[in-house]
Design a protein around this motif. Sequence first.
Motif, PDB file in Angstrom:
ATOM      1  N   VAL A  30       0.842  -1.253   0.067  1.00 35.26           N
ATOM      2  CA  VAL A  30       0.096   0.237  -0.190  1.00 35.26           C
ATOM      3  C   VAL A  30       0.848   1.197  -0.066  1.00 35.26           C
ATOM      4  O   VAL A  30       1.892   1.448   0.793  1.00 35.26           O
ATOM      5  N   TYR A  31       0.649   2.230  -0.888  1.00 31.24           N
ATOM      6  CA  TYR A  31       1.499   3.289  -1.147  1.00 31.24           C
ATOM      7  C   TYR A  31       0.555   4.434  -0.732  1.00 31.24           C
ATOM      8  O   TYR A  31      -0.422   4.626  -1.296  1.00 31.24           O
ATOM      9  N   PRO A  37       6.290   7.935  -4.558  1.00 30.43           N
ATOM     10  CA  PRO A  37       5.135   7.237  -3.689  1.00 30.43           C
ATOM     11  C   PRO A  37       5.825   6.580  -2.379  1.00 30.43           C
ATOM     12  O   PRO A  37       7.074   6.002  -2.791  1.00 30.43           O
ATOM     13  N   GLU A  38       5.234   6.654  -1.320  1.00 27.28           N
ATOM     14  CA  GLU A  38       5.650   6.386  -0.005  1.00 27.28           C
ATOM     15  C   GLU A  38       5.016   5.086   0.142  1.00 27.28           C
ATOM     16  O   GLU A  38       3.953   4.930   0.229  1.00 27.28           O
ATOM     17  N   LEU A  39       5.912   4.029   0.609  1.00 25.73           N
ATOM     18  CA  LEU A  39       5.244   2.759   1.110  1.00 25.73           C
ATOM     19  C   LEU A  39       4.810   2.961   2.533  1.00 25.73           C
ATOM     20  O   LEU A  39       5.542   3.169   3.398  1.00 25.73           O
ATOM     21  N   LEU A  40       3.403   2.600   2.556  1.00 23.99           N
ATOM     22  CA  LEU A  40       2.847   2.844   3.948  1.00 23.99           C
ATOM     23  C   LEU A  40       2.681   1.384   4.862  1.00 23.99           C
ATOM     24  O   LEU A  40       2.591   1.408   5.909  1.00 23.99           O
ATOM     25  N   GLY A  41       2.560   0.354   4.110  1.00 22.94           N
ATOM     26  CA  GLY A  41       2.514  -0.966   4.590  1.00 22.94           C
ATOM     27  C   GLY A  41       1.913  -1.920   3.817  1.00 22.94           C
ATOM     28  O   GLY A  41       2.359  -2.018   2.339  1.00 22.94           O
ATOM     29  N   HIS A  42       1.020  -2.979   4.264  1.00 23.07           N
ATOM     30  CA  HIS A  42       0.568  -3.646   3.142  1.00 23.07           C
ATOM     31  C   HIS A  42      -1.029  -4.195   3.499  1.00 23.07           C
ATOM     32  O   HIS A  42      -1.384  -3.859   4.551  1.00 23.07           O
ATOM     33  N   VAL A  43      -1.680  -5.038   2.527  1.00 21.04           N
ATOM     34  CA  VAL A  43      -2.849  -5.286   2.912  1.00 21.04           C
ATOM     35  C   VAL A  43      -3.041  -6.780   2.511  1.00 21.04           C
ATOM     36  O   VAL A  43      -2.177  -7.363   1.526  1.00 21.04           O
ATOM     37  N   ASP A  44      -3.902  -7.529   3.128  1.00 23.00           N
ATOM     38  CA  ASP A  44      -4.047  -9.048   3.130  1.00 23.00           C
ATOM     39  C   ASP A  44      -5.553  -8.987   3.392  1.00 23.00           C
ATOM     40  O   ASP A  44      -6.007  -8.469   3.782  1.00 23.00           O
ATOM     41  N   PHE A  54     -10.818  -6.844   3.275  1.00 23.02           N
ATOM     42  CA  PHE A  54      -9.216  -6.546   3.167  1.00 23.02           C
ATOM     43  C   PHE A  54      -8.614  -5.902   4.677  1.00 23.02           C
ATOM     44  O   PHE A  54      -9.529  -5.352   5.067  1.00 23.02           O
ATOM     45  N   CYS A  55      -7.506  -6.618   5.120  1.00 25.04           N
ATOM     46  CA  CYS A  55      -7.044  -6.180   6.279  1.00 25.04           C
ATOM     47  C   CYS A  55      -5.687  -5.455   5.958  1.00 25.04           C
ATOM     48  O   CYS A  55      -4.726  -6.128   5.629  1.00 25.04           O
ATOM     49  N   PHE A  56      -5.757  -4.065   6.166  1.00 26.71           N
ATOM     50  CA  PHE A  56      -4.908  -3.287   5.935  1.00 26.71           C
ATOM     51  C   PHE A  56      -3.949  -3.126   7.268  1.00 26.71           C
ATOM     52  O   PHE A  56      -4.254  -3.031   8.645  1.00 26.71           O
ATOM     53  N   HIS A  57      -2.648  -3.250   7.230  1.00 25.84           N
ATOM     54  CA  HIS A  57      -1.660  -3.147   8.219  1.00 25.84           C
ATOM     55  C   HIS A  57      -0.848  -1.837   7.961  1.00 25.84           C
ATOM     56  O   HIS A  57       0.207  -1.780   7.321  1.00 25.84           O
ATOM     57  N   LEU A  58      -1.387  -0.744   8.694  1.00 20.78           N
ATOM     58  CA  LEU A  58      -0.653   0.479   8.295  1.00 20.78           C
ATOM     59  C   LEU A  58      -0.692   1.204   9.840  1.00 20.78           C
ATOM     60  O   LEU A  58      -1.062   0.799  10.764  1.00 20.78           O
ATOM     61  N   ALA A  59       0.063   2.276   9.940  1.00 22.95           N
ATOM     62  CA  ALA A  59       0.508   3.074  11.006  1.00 22.95           C
ATOM     63  C   ALA A  59      -1.082   3.430  11.523  1.00 22.95           C
ATOM     64  O   ALA A  59      -2.022   3.670  10.618  1.00 22.95           O
ATOM     65  N   ILE A  96      -1.874  -0.991  -4.337  1.00 25.74           N
ATOM     66  CA  ILE A  96      -3.057   0.011  -3.642  1.00 25.74           C
ATOM     67  C   ILE A  96      -2.353   1.185  -3.614  1.00 25.74           C
ATOM     68  O   ILE A  96      -1.505   1.105  -2.651  1.00 25.74           O
ATOM     69  N   THR A  97      -2.708   2.209  -4.167  1.00 27.69           N
ATOM     70  CA  THR A  97      -2.234   3.486  -3.685  1.00 27.69           C
ATOM     71  C   THR A  97      -3.377   4.603  -3.302  1.00 27.69           C
ATOM     72  O   THR A  97      -4.506   4.361  -3.716  1.00 27.69           O
TER      73      THR A  97
END
Length: 112
Positions: A30-31, A37-44, A54-59, A96-97
């Motif tokens: 996820v950007y 573009p900055e990488l924020l985390g990921h989704v699974d 979708f489970c977003f793993h972000l700050a 995903i952006t």
Amino acid sequence: MAFNPISLSRRHILGDLYARCDSLTGEVPVYLHGDEPELLGHVDEGLGHFADAFCFHLAEDVCKRLSSGQFTYSFDYEKTDPAVTGSRGRVILKAITLTAGKPYEKPLPKRR
């Protein structure tokens, strides 16, 4: 940086792509949209195949903004079968952006 997961409906995130998108097989990056573009985390799909989310793993601060609808989504995907053309072809998400929306501006008072 602590990551807090947030789960959102696939239909809400994907919109028109919902019917065409295959299940995620792993983590998708996820950007944050910008010049670089900055990488924020990921989704699974950490809730399992039948959860349809979708489970977003972000700050934590990004999760709060995401849950309050302050981002729009854009997708990087590829077709699973390039021979199928049109809107019936299946796709696999590659990234995903998130694009930040315009911040709320307080309306100016009416003048007489």
